[in-house]
Structures are given as C-alpha cells and as structure tokens.
Design an enzyme around this catalytic site. Structure first.
Site, PDB file in Angstrom:
ATOM      1  N   GLY A  21      20.091   5.195  19.173  1.00 52.39           N
ATOM      2  CA  GLY A  21      19.808   5.869  20.434  1.00 52.39           C
ATOM      3  C   GLY A  21      21.052   5.952  21.309  1.00 52.39           C
TER       4      GLY A  21
ATOM      5  CB  ILE B 272      12.522  -5.880  18.266  1.00 52.10           C
ATOM      6  CG1 ILE B 272      12.896  -4.939  17.122  1.00 52.10           C
ATOM      7  CG2 ILE B 272      12.053  -5.114  19.482  1.00 52.10           C
ATOM      8  CD1 ILE B 272      11.716  -4.130  16.581  1.00 52.10           C
TER       9      ILE B 272
ATOM     10  CB  THR C 101       5.064   7.708  10.135  1.00 49.97           C
ATOM     11  OG1 THR C 101       5.421   8.852   9.334  1.00 49.97           O
ATOM     12  CG2 THR C 101       5.032   6.503   9.202  1.00 49.97           C
TER      13      THR C 101
ATOM     14  CE1 TYR D 149       9.947   5.347   9.403  1.00 46.44           C
ATOM     15  CE2 TYR D 149       8.691   7.024   8.237  1.00 46.44           C
ATOM     16  CZ  TYR D 149       9.120   6.453   9.417  1.00 46.44           C
ATOM     17  OH  TYR D 149       8.727   7.003  10.626  1.00 46.44           O
TER      18      TYR D 149
ATOM     19  CE  LYS E 135       7.649   3.356  11.677  1.00 52.88           C
ATOM     20  NZ  LYS E 135       7.825   3.202  13.111  1.00 52.88           N
TER      21      LYS E 135
ATOM     22  N   GLY F 202       9.112  12.958  -4.195  1.00 51.86           N
ATOM     23  CA  GLY F 202       8.360  12.351  -3.089  1.00 51.86           C
ATOM     24  C   GLY F 202       8.027  13.272  -1.942  1.00 51.86           C
TER      25      GLY F 202
END
Ligand SMILES: NC(=O)c1ccc[n+]([C@@H]2O[C@H](COP(=O)([O-])OP(=O)(O)OC[C@H]3O[C@@H](n4cnc5c(N)ncnc54)[C@H](O)[C@@H]3O)[C@@H](O)[C@H]2O)c1
Length: 330
Positions: free
Chosen positions: A41, A56, A121, A145, A149, A288
């Site tokens: 960011g 975090i 997601t 990924y 999640k 994928g």
C-alpha cells in the site's frame, strides 16, 4: 453498542479497497485509525486519518495498538493477494494471510473487540459447479491464496463459538473502478488485474495485452468475470457493520453484480471508453482459470439490504480511466 460512536480500525487502509473504505467511513461520520505495513500500500493513498505503520504479524505492535486505542470494530483488508505468486510461494501466503490474521484475532479477543469484517474472495470456490455462485456452493479453492482465505473463514466460525468474536466475511468477485471524484484508485505492483492492465495499454504504458485462452465454453470463448465497483464493495462493509451492531450472528456473503462480462467484452469497453485500439495477443490458457465466475448476491441483498449501484461496465472503466490519467507516474 453502535459503532458510530466508536473508533473503527481499518487494517490495510493504504491499499486499493481499504483506502476507499476509509474515505467512505469518514464520509459517514465514523472516526478511523488505519494500520498498514505499507508492503503493497501507499502512504499517499490514506485519506486524512490516524495512521499506525505496523504489521499484523508483529504481536507486540498489535498489543500496544489495542492498548492505546479503544476500537469498536475492525475492517481487515490486509493480505497478500496474487493467486499465481501464492502457488510458487505458498509460505508467504499462509504466513501473512493465515498466521497474521490469527495473531490479529487473538489480540482482538484479548482486547475484547468483538466485531470484524473480513475481506474474503471468490477464489474460495475454485472452479464452480454452477453460476451464479451462491453461498451454498461447495468451497474448493485451487490456490494457496484461496485456501488461506477459506481457512480464515472457518477459524472465524470457531472464534465466534468459543470467544463470541462475531464477523462478516465478504467474498468479493472482481473488484474494479475507482472513486468517481478521482482521488483514489487501484495501484498494485505488479498489476495482475484485467482492467488496470488494459488501461495501461491504452495509456501507452505497456505495448500489448495478452488474453489467456479464447476456447473456453463461454459465448465468445474468453473467460467471464463479475466486475464489482469498489465503492459498492465498501458500502457492503458499512451495511455489514450495521448488521453486527444489531447483534446478528456471523455470516458470509458473496458480492458481485450477478452479471458476467467476458475478457473480450471488457477489451471492447476499454477501447470505447479510452477511444483507442489496443494491441491484443491471444495466448494459451493459464492453469486454474475457471471459464466463468459470477456472484449470486441475493443473500447479501436480503440480510444486509445491499444492492450494487454502479453496474454499468463502461462507468466502472471510466472511473478507473480517470484515475489512470491523473496518475501517469504509477
Ligand atoms: N482486488 C480484488 O479484486 C480482490 C478480490 C477479492 C478479494 N480481495 C481482498 O481484498 C483485500 C484488499 O485487496 P486490495 O486489492 O486492496 O489489495 P492491496 O494490496 O491494494 O491492499 C492490501 C493492503 O494491506 C497491507 N498489508 C499487507 N500485509 C499486511 C500486514 N501483514 N500488516 C499490515 N498491513 C498489511 C498492504 O500494505 C496494502 O496496503 C485483500 O484481503 C484481498 O485478498 C481483493
């Protein structure tokens, strides 16, 4: 307690979606503090609010943060987000997305902060059995990924049972667009998302764009995705906060427009909006990539009263184009 009177912590508020969230919270009268480690960011993306730089993954930082601020709810956007990279470097994804999130949840439990809105997601579904994809669809992620999640979603259910930490997991389909005022927009390095890549091409910042596969079982052979305006996503977060404020139990919602657009359709729309002809190359399929990913947003509509409002693909692209032109150095 109603969150309007308390401080909202936005983790990942210097990123694409998080920065739009901070702006929307501010516009709705909330006080906000951002946590971000600035790994992907940008300081300049954070609207004028309190900011604490940290990760975090840093337990001491989190413990000190939650001692100093009286937080009413946490919006958790912080994550590593590239599907392809997660296949070649899974430990980065399990560390940041899973271990990082568990360390955040543990600190929230410790500090008695009991409301979380989590960025999940569509990748948790993998290759779908049917579309539009509703919340009952089997969850079979194809990448680390997506798995990171899904694991978090499952951990959240256990943390509600054991510690009364209530959460809403929002499964975004393809986030797109930028703030209509042109102040905020998408910045990823490297960029992997379709619309910004096409706009870089239209701005002559990249020579060509590759379509991976034109032999899928779709109307024109290219992959179909559901592009949801970033501001519509952020409104769903605000509604999720009200949902938790009303003492509702944890929930997960699929967020999309319910309408899919093929890659070729998006190319044509970008050519129309930018008045340019793009240099498009057809390459073989990537492993994928499902043929079609479209959300069924009915559950979010019923439970949250959420409806996407900016569903015109050309409007979404026009906002992203305005941002791209305003920030040619990106
Ligand atoms: N962009 C999409 O289309 C999309 C689709 C589905 C889900 N999501 C999810 O939405 C969230 C936001 O995505 P984005 O596109 O805004 O990504 P982004 O990379 O622009 O933003 C992520 C932000 O989190 C920060 N961050 C990362 N790891 C951190 C850590 N350990 N501690 C503190 N800050 C950290 C980064 O510096 C960055 O500012 C992510 O969780 C992503 O998985 C995005």
């Amino acid at each position: 307690m109603n969150s309007h009177n308390t401080l909202i912590c936005v983790i990942g508020g210097a990123g694409y979606i998080g920065s739009h969230m901070v702006a929307l919270l501010q516009a709705n009268g909330y006080s906000v503090v951002v946590i971000d480690d600035l790994s992907t960011g940008f300081l300049t993306s954070i609207p004028k609010v309190l900011f604490e730089q940290g990760s975090i993954l840093d337990k001491e930082f989190l413990a000190d943060f939650f001692t100093r601020y009286n937080i009413g709810a946490v919006f958790h956007f912080a994550s590593s987000i590239q599907v392809g990279e997660s296949v070649s470097n899974p430990r980065k994804y399990y560390k940041n997305n899973l271990i990082g999130t568990i360390s955040l949840l543990d600190q929230m439990v410790e500090s008695k902060v009991s409301k979380l809105i989590f960025s999940s997601t569509a990748a948790i579904f993998g290759s779908p059995d049917y579309t539009p994809i509703d919340e009952l669809h089997p969850r079979r992620p194809l990448s680390p990924y997506g798995r990171s999640k899904l694991f978090v979603e499952e951990i959240l259910a256990d943390y509600e049972t054991a510690y009364n930490l209530r959460s809403v997991s929002l499964r975004y389909f393809n986030a797109a667009g930028a703030s209509p005022c042109g102040q905020l927009g998408e910045r990823h390095f490297p960029e992997t998302h379709l619309i910004p890549l096409l706009l870089q091409c239209a701005a002559n910042r990249s020579p060509s764009f590759s379509i991976f596969g034109n032999d899928y079982d779709t109307a024109d052979g290219t992959c179909v995705r559901d592009y949801i305006h970033v501001e519509d996503l952020c409104r769903a977060h605000l509604l999720s906060l009200s949902y938790l404020d009303k003492d509702n139990p944890s929930a997960a919602f699929n967020l999309g427009t319910g309408v899919g657009h093929s890659v070729s359709e998006v190319v044509s729309a970008v050519e129309d909006v930018t008045r340019s002809k793009l240099n498009i190359q057809i390459k073989p399929r990537r492993p994928g990539d499902p043929a079609s990913l479209v959300a069924d947003g009915k559950k979010a509509n019923l439970a949250l009263g959420w409806m996407p409002t900016r569903v015109d693909l050309k409007e979404i692209i026009a906002h992203a184009w305005a941002w791209e032109q305003k920030h040619p150095w990106i």
